[in-house]
Design an enzyme around this catalytic site. Structure first.
Site, PDB file in Angstrom:
ATOM      1  N   ARG A  80      58.279  48.159 -29.041  1.00 43.88           N
ATOM      2  CA  ARG A  80      58.979  49.213 -29.791  1.00 43.88           C
ATOM      3  C   ARG A  80      57.995  50.079 -30.578  1.00 43.88           C
ATOM      4  NH1 ARG A  80      62.909  49.095 -34.832  1.00 43.88           N
ATOM      5  NH2 ARG A  80      64.231  50.875 -34.326  1.00 43.88           N
ATOM      6  N   HIS A  87      57.845  54.107 -30.588  1.00 37.43           N
ATOM      7  CA  HIS A  87      58.011  54.914 -31.805  1.00 37.43           C
ATOM      8  C   HIS A  87      56.747  55.686 -32.156  1.00 37.43           C
ATOM      9  CE1 HIS A  87      61.947  53.261 -33.705  1.00 37.43           C
ATOM     10  NE2 HIS A  87      62.034  53.314 -32.396  1.00 37.43           N
ATOM     11  N   VAL A 101      56.522  60.591 -31.318  1.00 39.12           N
ATOM     12  CA  VAL A 101      56.214  61.435 -32.480  1.00 39.12           C
ATOM     13  C   VAL A 101      54.774  61.941 -32.361  1.00 39.12           C
ATOM     14  CG1 VAL A 101      56.130  61.526 -34.999  1.00 39.12           C
ATOM     15  CG2 VAL A 101      57.831  60.072 -33.853  1.00 39.12           C
ATOM     16  N   GLY A 147      53.053  62.390 -29.793  1.00 37.74           N
ATOM     17  CA  GLY A 147      52.304  61.718 -28.733  1.00 37.74           C
ATOM     18  C   GLY A 147      51.791  60.345 -29.154  1.00 37.74           C
ATOM     19  N   ASP A 169      49.354  58.516 -30.465  1.00 38.32           N
ATOM     20  CA  ASP A 169      48.150  58.812 -31.235  1.00 38.32           C
ATOM     21  C   ASP A 169      48.003  57.917 -32.463  1.00 38.32           C
ATOM     22  OD1 ASP A 169      50.231  59.703 -32.737  1.00 38.32           O
ATOM     23  OD2 ASP A 169      49.478  61.734 -33.050  1.00 38.32           O
ATOM     24  N   SER A 186      49.859  57.634 -34.868  1.00 37.18           N
ATOM     25  CA  SER A 186      50.340  58.264 -36.111  1.00 37.18           C
ATOM     26  C   SER A 186      51.249  57.314 -36.884  1.00 37.18           C
ATOM     27  CB  SER A 186      51.073  59.578 -35.803  1.00 37.18           C
ATOM     28  OG  SER A 186      52.182  59.366 -34.953  1.00 37.18           O
ATOM     29  N   ASN A 239      62.509  54.092 -38.623  1.00 37.65           N
ATOM     30  CA  ASN A 239      61.453  53.076 -38.746  1.00 37.65           C
ATOM     31  C   ASN A 239      61.604  52.188 -39.973  1.00 37.65           C
ATOM     32  OD1 ASN A 239      60.059  53.984 -36.460  1.00 37.65           O
ATOM     33  ND2 ASN A 239      58.874  55.485 -37.656  1.00 37.65           N
ATOM     34  N   PRO A 265      65.325  58.609 -31.114  1.00 37.90           N
ATOM     35  CA  PRO A 265      66.773  58.500 -30.900  1.00 37.90           C
ATOM     36  C   PRO A 265      67.415  57.542 -31.901  1.00 37.90           C
ATOM     37  CG  PRO A 265      65.529  57.591 -29.017  1.00 37.90           C
ATOM     38  CD  PRO A 265      64.535  58.045 -30.018  1.00 37.90           C
ATOM     39  N   HIS A 280      65.438  46.706 -24.297  1.00 28.45           N
ATOM     40  CA  HIS A 280      66.379  45.946 -25.134  1.00 28.45           C
ATOM     41  C   HIS A 280      66.789  44.644 -24.459  1.00 28.45           C
ATOM     42  CE1 HIS A 280      67.603  49.783 -27.614  1.00 28.45           C
ATOM     43  NE2 HIS A 280      66.363  49.383 -27.833  1.00 28.45           N
ATOM     44  N   THR A 281      66.065  44.235 -23.462  1.00 28.68           N
ATOM     45  CA  THR A 281      66.214  42.899 -22.877  1.00 28.68           C
ATOM     46  C   THR A 281      65.630  41.833 -23.794  1.00 28.68           C
ATOM     47  OG1 THR A 281      65.817  41.580 -20.891  1.00 28.68           O
ATOM     48  CG2 THR A 281      63.998  42.973 -21.601  1.00 28.68           C
ATOM     49  N   THR A 341      69.677  36.295 -22.554  1.00 31.59           N
ATOM     50  CA  THR A 341      68.287  35.820 -22.467  1.00 31.59           C
ATOM     51  C   THR A 341      67.467  36.588 -23.503  1.00 31.59           C
ATOM     52  OG1 THR A 341      67.774  37.411 -20.693  1.00 31.59           O
ATOM     53  CG2 THR A 341      68.449  35.192 -20.018  1.00 31.59           C
ATOM     54  N   ASP A 393      63.634  40.442 -18.631  1.00 34.16           N
ATOM     55  CA  ASP A 393      64.278  40.318 -17.321  1.00 34.16           C
ATOM     56  C   ASP A 393      65.328  41.417 -17.188  1.00 34.16           C
ATOM     57  OD1 ASP A 393      66.323  39.565 -19.010  1.00 34.16           O
ATOM     58  OD2 ASP A 393      66.114  37.423 -18.607  1.00 34.16           O
TER      59      ASP A 393
HETATM   60  C1  HEM Z   1      67.357  55.106 -25.857  1.00 33.97           C
HETATM   61  C2  HEM Z   1      67.376  55.200 -27.165  1.00 33.97           C
HETATM   62  C3  HEM Z   1      67.089  54.037 -28.071  1.00 33.97           C
HETATM   63  C4  HEM Z   1      67.760  53.745 -29.205  1.00 33.97           C
HETATM   64  C5  HEM Z   1      68.938  54.517 -29.794  1.00 33.97           C
HETATM   65  C6  HEM Z   1      67.177  52.556 -29.760  1.00 33.97           C
HETATM   66  C7  HEM Z   1      67.573  51.958 -30.926  1.00 33.97           C
HETATM   67  C8  HEM Z   1      67.147  50.727 -31.374  1.00 33.97           C
HETATM   68  C9  HEM Z   1      67.659  50.058 -32.532  1.00 33.97           C
HETATM   69  C10 HEM Z   1      68.721  50.613 -33.466  1.00 33.97           C
HETATM   70  C11 HEM Z   1      67.030  48.865 -32.624  1.00 33.97           C
HETATM   71  C12 HEM Z   1      67.254  47.791 -33.687  1.00 33.97           C
HETATM   72  C13 HEM Z   1      66.388  48.123 -34.896  1.00 33.97           C
HETATM   73  C14 HEM Z   1      66.741  47.302 -36.115  1.00 33.97           C
HETATM   74  O1  HEM Z   1      67.853  46.789 -36.206  1.00 33.97           O
HETATM   75  O2  HEM Z   1      65.878  47.161 -37.011  1.00 33.97           O
HETATM   76  C15 HEM Z   1      66.109  48.768 -31.526  1.00 33.97           C
HETATM   77  C16 HEM Z   1      65.283  47.699 -31.268  1.00 33.97           C
HETATM   78  C17 HEM Z   1      64.376  47.653 -30.250  1.00 33.97           C
HETATM   79  N1  HEM Z   1      64.069  48.681 -29.378  1.00 33.97           N
HETATM   80 FE1  HEM Z   1      65.132  50.388 -29.135  1.00 33.97          FE
HETATM   81  N2  HEM Z   1      66.164  52.135 -28.947  1.00 33.97           N
HETATM   82  C18 HEM Z   1      66.056  53.017 -27.911  1.00 33.97           C
HETATM   83  C19 HEM Z   1      65.114  52.980 -26.903  1.00 33.97           C
HETATM   84  C20 HEM Z   1      64.096  52.062 -26.831  1.00 33.97           C
HETATM   85  C21 HEM Z   1      62.945  52.184 -25.966  1.00 33.97           C
HETATM   86  C22 HEM Z   1      62.654  53.377 -25.071  1.00 33.97           C
HETATM   87  C23 HEM Z   1      62.185  51.061 -26.159  1.00 33.97           C
HETATM   88  C24 HEM Z   1      60.872  50.668 -25.539  1.00 33.97           C
HETATM   89  C25 HEM Z   1      60.444  51.101 -24.384  1.00 33.97           C
HETATM   90  C26 HEM Z   1      62.870  50.245 -27.131  1.00 33.97           C
HETATM   91  C27 HEM Z   1      62.475  49.006 -27.556  1.00 33.97           C
HETATM   92  C28 HEM Z   1      63.105  48.258 -28.524  1.00 33.97           C
HETATM   93  C29 HEM Z   1      62.794  46.868 -28.800  1.00 33.97           C
HETATM   94  C30 HEM Z   1      61.834  45.994 -28.012  1.00 33.97           C
HETATM   95  C31 HEM Z   1      63.575  46.489 -29.906  1.00 33.97           C
HETATM   96  C32 HEM Z   1      63.541  45.151 -30.642  1.00 33.97           C
HETATM   97  C33 HEM Z   1      62.403  45.207 -31.652  1.00 33.97           C
HETATM   98  C34 HEM Z   1      62.210  43.962 -32.501  1.00 33.97           C
HETATM   99  O3  HEM Z   1      62.877  42.944 -32.310  1.00 33.97           O
HETATM  100  O4  HEM Z   1      61.362  44.031 -33.414  1.00 33.97           O
HETATM  101  N3  HEM Z   1      64.002  50.896 -27.544  1.00 33.97           N
HETATM  102  N4  HEM Z   1      66.196  49.924 -30.784  1.00 33.97           N
HETATM  103 CA   LIG Z   2      52.490  59.275 -32.608  1.00 36.30          CA
HETATM  104 CA   LIG Z   3      66.443  39.310 -21.538  1.00 32.40          CA
END
Ligand code: HEM
Ligand SMILES: [Ca+2]
Ligand SMILES: [Ca+2]
Length: 324
Positions: free
Chosen positions: A41, A45, A49, A51, A53, A55, A71, A140, A171-172, A227, A232
């Site tokens: 993540r 993030h 923003v 690129g 980099d 930041s 964030n 997003p 989000h797997t 899971t 996966d």
């Molecule tokens: C499509 C739009 C997306 C939205 C609206 C979104 C939103 C979120 C939100 C709200 C959380 C929970 C944060 C929290 O409760 O503190 C989250 C967690 C996470 N997101 Fe996304 N996300 C998006 C796309 C992505 C992308 C593109 C990736 C990576 C390629 C990603 C990877 C993750 C991961 C791995 C977590 C868990 C992080 C952790 O446990 O520390 N997400 N996301």
């Molecule tokens: Ca950046």
């Molecule tokens: Ca999984």
């Protein structure tokens, strides 16, 4: 025009860079199994923003992205990146950018969790500034429509269908706090109702974890309820049974007529198809470049810009040229 990133960028100057990052990651994951998800993540993030980099790593209180709404009290992994940077400064000083560390850490995290591996294109430079307001608008949000999410992907040059679905597959693994999905449980349309696209059994379980719209809002649950720590394709199977945790997950499948629906079905059917698409999309995301005129450097401390021109600095082109 900007130079190309290349997986061989540190072959001469820091050949063990990936091994060193992997070693720190393995130790960190023993104490904190969630760290793999957090580092993936962090890369996302960062890249959305200005690129990829680094930041997002800067601490300057006036501009830091860390306190931007998407964030704040949410993005994590900074201490582990610091450990990686320290280890790398010890073996190949002033060489590996913080942005490349984050990119490699993301790939190694996916591998450690059981996902695909890939050769990470390298040669990024670290920014001289952060941009909190851009972080607030470019990333997003959990309550956005599919169109809004597609717009934000398009704004950074990504594809609005395959990239959106494949990267959402991250989000797997990992966790989310109640405030990011409680609106689906209690007052979805303002009449005390719940999201019709949320499985009833899951909703009941989630109401126990998130007891009310005003209490326990930072309580955690798994993004993938089936899971939770494995990288996966189960995330996509969950969407087909209305077990997506975030509204923005579920709408990829539940939006009638959307071009994302068939992609979810494909990835649910074939983990191989998901893994192949995820790798391509991660490389595309990792290739989101800073503005061409941005000045970069290899930071000595990932949290602060260098005091003077004490390392390789200049345009992205200069970094790439100076290595050859
Ligand atoms: C499509 C739009 C997306 C939205 C609206 C979104 C939103 C979120 C939100 C709200 C959380 C929970 C944060 C929290 O409760 O503190 C989250 C967690 C996470 N997101 Fe996304 N996300 C998006 C796309 C992505 C992308 C593109 C990736 C990576 C390629 C990603 C990877 C993750 C991961 C791995 C977590 C868990 C992080 C952790 O446990 O520390 N997400 N996301
Ligand atoms: Ca950046
Ligand atoms: Ca999984």
């Amino acid at each position: 025009a900007q130079g190309e990133l290349t997986p061989t960028f540190y072959d001469q100057t820091c050949p063990n860079v990936t091994d060193i990052i992997r070693g720190i990651l393995l130790n960190a994951a023993i104490i904190d199994p969630r760290i793999t998800a957090s580092l993936v993540r962090l890369h996302f993030h960062d890249c959305f923003v200005q690129g990829c980099d680094a930041s997002i790593l800067l601490d300057d209180p006036d501009t830091t992205e860390k306190t931007a709404l998407p964030n704040n009290n949410s993005v994590r992994g900074f201490e582990v990146i610091d450990q990686m940077k320290t280890a790398l400064e010890n073996v190949c000083a002033r060489t590996v950018s913080c942005a490349d560390i984050v990119a490699i850490a993301a790939e190694e995290s996916v591998v450690l969790a059981g996902g695909p591996s890939w050769e990470v294109p390298l040669g990024r430079l670290d920014s001289r500034s952060a941009n909190r307001s851009l972080a607030t608008t470019a990333l997003p949000g959990f309550n956005e429509t599919l169109d809004e999410i597609k717009h934000k992907f398009a704004a950074v040059g990504l594809d609005t269908s395959v990239d959106v679905v494949a990267l959402s597959g991250a989000h797997t693994f990992g966790r989310a706090q109640c405030f990011t999905f409680e609106h689906r449980l209690y007052n979805f349309t303002g009449i005390g109702d719940q999201d019709p696209d949320l499985n009833e059994t899951l909703a009941a379980r989630l109401r126990e974890i998130c007891p009310s719209p005003t209490a326990g809002l930072s309580n955690l649950t798994n993004l993938d309820q089936t899971t939770p720590d494995a990288f996966d394709n189960v995330y996509f199977k969950n969407l087909q049974i209305e077990e997506g945790l975030l509204r923005t997950d579920q709408i990829l499948f539940s939006t009638h007529g959307a071009d994302t629906v068939e992609i979810v079905n494909d990835f649910s059917r074939s983990q191989t198809a998901f893994f192949e698409a995820f790798v391509e999309s991660m490389i595309r995301m990792g290739n989101i470049r800073p503005p061409v005129d941005a000045v970069g450097e290899v930071r000595l401390d990932c949290r602060v810009v260098n005091a003077n021109n004490s390392t390789a600095s200049g345009t992205e082109d200069a970094h790439l040229v100076s290595s050859t």
